[in-house]
Scaffold this motif. Structure first.
Motif, PDB file in Angstrom:
ATOM      1  N   ASP A 211       0.731  -1.194  -0.008  1.00 47.54           N
ATOM      2  CA  ASP A 211       0.022  -0.056   0.014  1.00 47.54           C
ATOM      3  C   ASP A 211       0.760   1.105   0.101  1.00 47.54           C
ATOM      4  O   ASP A 211       1.864   1.321   0.185  1.00 47.54           O
ATOM      5  CB  ASP A 211      -0.867   0.005   1.314  1.00 47.54           C
ATOM      6  CG  ASP A 211      -2.034   1.063   1.250  1.00 47.54           C
ATOM      7  OD1 ASP A 211      -2.426   1.228   0.050  1.00 47.54           O
ATOM      8  OD2 ASP A 211      -2.579   1.377   2.254  1.00 47.54           O
ATOM      9  N   ASP A 212       0.334   2.347  -0.379  1.00 42.57           N
ATOM     10  CA  ASP A 212       0.996   3.515  -0.498  1.00 42.57           C
ATOM     11  C   ASP A 212       0.836   4.149   1.008  1.00 42.57           C
ATOM     12  O   ASP A 212       0.005   4.924   1.159  1.00 42.57           O
ATOM     13  CB  ASP A 212       0.297   4.602  -1.431  1.00 42.57           C
ATOM     14  CG  ASP A 212       1.110   5.921  -1.702  1.00 42.57           C
ATOM     15  OD1 ASP A 212       2.349   5.896  -1.328  1.00 42.57           O
ATOM     16  OD2 ASP A 212       0.413   6.952  -1.917  1.00 42.57           O
ATOM     17  N   ARG A 213       1.826   3.746   1.982  1.00 45.14           N
ATOM     18  CA  ARG A 213       1.863   4.183   3.273  1.00 45.14           C
ATOM     19  C   ARG A 213       3.179   5.009   3.543  1.00 45.14           C
ATOM     20  O   ARG A 213       4.215   5.204   2.850  1.00 45.14           O
ATOM     21  CB  ARG A 213       1.703   2.901   4.367  1.00 45.14           C
ATOM     22  CG  ARG A 213       0.604   2.093   3.815  1.00 45.14           C
ATOM     23  CD  ARG A 213       0.402   1.243   4.909  1.00 45.14           C
ATOM     24  NE  ARG A 213      -0.374   1.868   6.208  1.00 45.14           N
ATOM     25  CZ  ARG A 213      -1.421   2.247   6.204  1.00 45.14           C
ATOM     26  NH1 ARG A 213      -2.504   2.090   5.472  1.00 45.14           N
ATOM     27  NH2 ARG A 213      -1.861   2.674   7.351  1.00 45.14           N
ATOM     28  N   GLU A 214       3.082   5.736   4.857  1.00 48.08           N
ATOM     29  CA  GLU A 214       4.215   6.377   5.277  1.00 48.08           C
ATOM     30  C   GLU A 214       5.108   5.518   6.042  1.00 48.08           C
ATOM     31  O   GLU A 214       5.526   5.760   7.168  1.00 48.08           O
ATOM     32  CB  GLU A 214       3.646   7.511   6.224  1.00 48.08           C
ATOM     33  CG  GLU A 214       2.705   8.460   5.708  1.00 48.08           C
ATOM     34  CD  GLU A 214       3.302   9.410   4.662  1.00 48.08           C
ATOM     35  OE1 GLU A 214       4.409   9.805   4.768  1.00 48.08           O
ATOM     36  OE2 GLU A 214       2.378   9.991   3.703  1.00 48.08           O
ATOM     37  N   LEU A 215       5.349   4.363   5.176  1.00 48.51           N
ATOM     38  CA  LEU A 215       6.522   3.411   5.886  1.00 48.51           C
ATOM     39  C   LEU A 215       7.837   3.732   5.818  1.00 48.51           C
ATOM     40  O   LEU A 215       8.460   3.772   4.683  1.00 48.51           O
ATOM     41  CB  LEU A 215       6.086   2.046   5.063  1.00 48.51           C
ATOM     42  CG  LEU A 215       6.925   0.724   5.816  1.00 48.51           C
ATOM     43  CD1 LEU A 215       6.476   0.564   7.181  1.00 48.51           C
ATOM     44  CD2 LEU A 215       6.487  -0.364   4.957  1.00 48.51           C
ATOM     45  N   ALA A 216       8.506   4.151   6.944  1.00 44.71           N
ATOM     46  CA  ALA A 216       9.928   4.525   6.867  1.00 44.71           C
ATOM     47  C   ALA A 216      10.688   3.454   6.971  1.00 44.71           C
ATOM     48  O   ALA A 216      11.807   3.559   6.604  1.00 44.71           O
ATOM     49  CB  ALA A 216       9.846   5.443   8.189  1.00 44.71           C
TER      50      ALA A 216
END
Length: 195
Positions: free
Chosen positions: A101-106
């Motif tokens: 998914d297009d997430r704010e995954l750092a």
């Protein structure tokens, strides 16, 4: 960051339920019983923030924990044989759905049991992270269970076992002794500050 202030935020049993990211996210991935819950509890200095179980495959949901401007995401363990195929597929959809998914995954902390060669599923996961260009750190769990000599042998073997091993950041961790905790917290704080 005051790691003691982390709180359970929410959990989801299916990917469709998960809302879009509202904060930076740091995820924990690994096979069943590799020690994800123990690692999360150790980082946040809590005994039971994440439920620890002797039964593999206990975390069947994606659990979100919150601290300051970061969500910590505990993904279900993969690769556990003794659950129904439908349950395995649901976990797979949850993990893949989340990571794709297009997430704010750092960052993803990818946990691997230090005592054994990475499983087929571990290698598949690491290749997926590499191919998806998702930043990750490999955490070698249960480090206290190995002697100095065994550690040195496992370290050497991992250079051949892990894809792109020379480019991967690896942290040796023990929930028993706390080894590796400060290093992991340091990585988290660096990410939280840069957001």
């Amino acid at each position: 960051m005051n790691f003691n202030k982390a709180e359970f935020f929410t959990s989801y049993g299916s990917f469709k339920q998960i809302p879009k990211s509202t904060k930076t996210e740091i995820a924990f991935a690994g096979r069943s019983n590799v020690g994800k819950s123990s690692l999360i509890n150790k980082i946040f200095n809590r005994k039971s923030l994440a439920r620890v179980s002797a039964v593999p495959g206990k975390t069947a949901t994606i659990n979100f924990y919150s601290l300051e401007n970061v969500h910590f995401v505990d993904l279900p363990g993969y690769g556990y044989a003794k659950v129904a195929k439908s349950e395995k597929e649901r976990w797979g959809e949850l993990i893949e759905g989340y990571l794709g998914d297009d997430r704010e995954l750092a960052l993803v902390f990818q946990l691997v049991d230090f005592r054994h060669p990475p499983t087929k599923d571990d290698i598949m996961m690491i290749n997926y992270l590499i191919d998806s260009e998702l930043p990750f750190v490999v955490v070698l769990t249960k480090a206290d269970k190995l002697s100095k000599k065994q550690r040195s042998e496992r370290r050497e073997a991992l250079m051949a076992e892990l894809p792109c091993a020379e480019d991967i950041t690896v942290v040796e961790f023990s929930a028993q002794t706390g080894e590796g905790v400060e290093e992991i917290r340091g990585i988290i704080e660096e990410l939280a500050e840069s957001e």
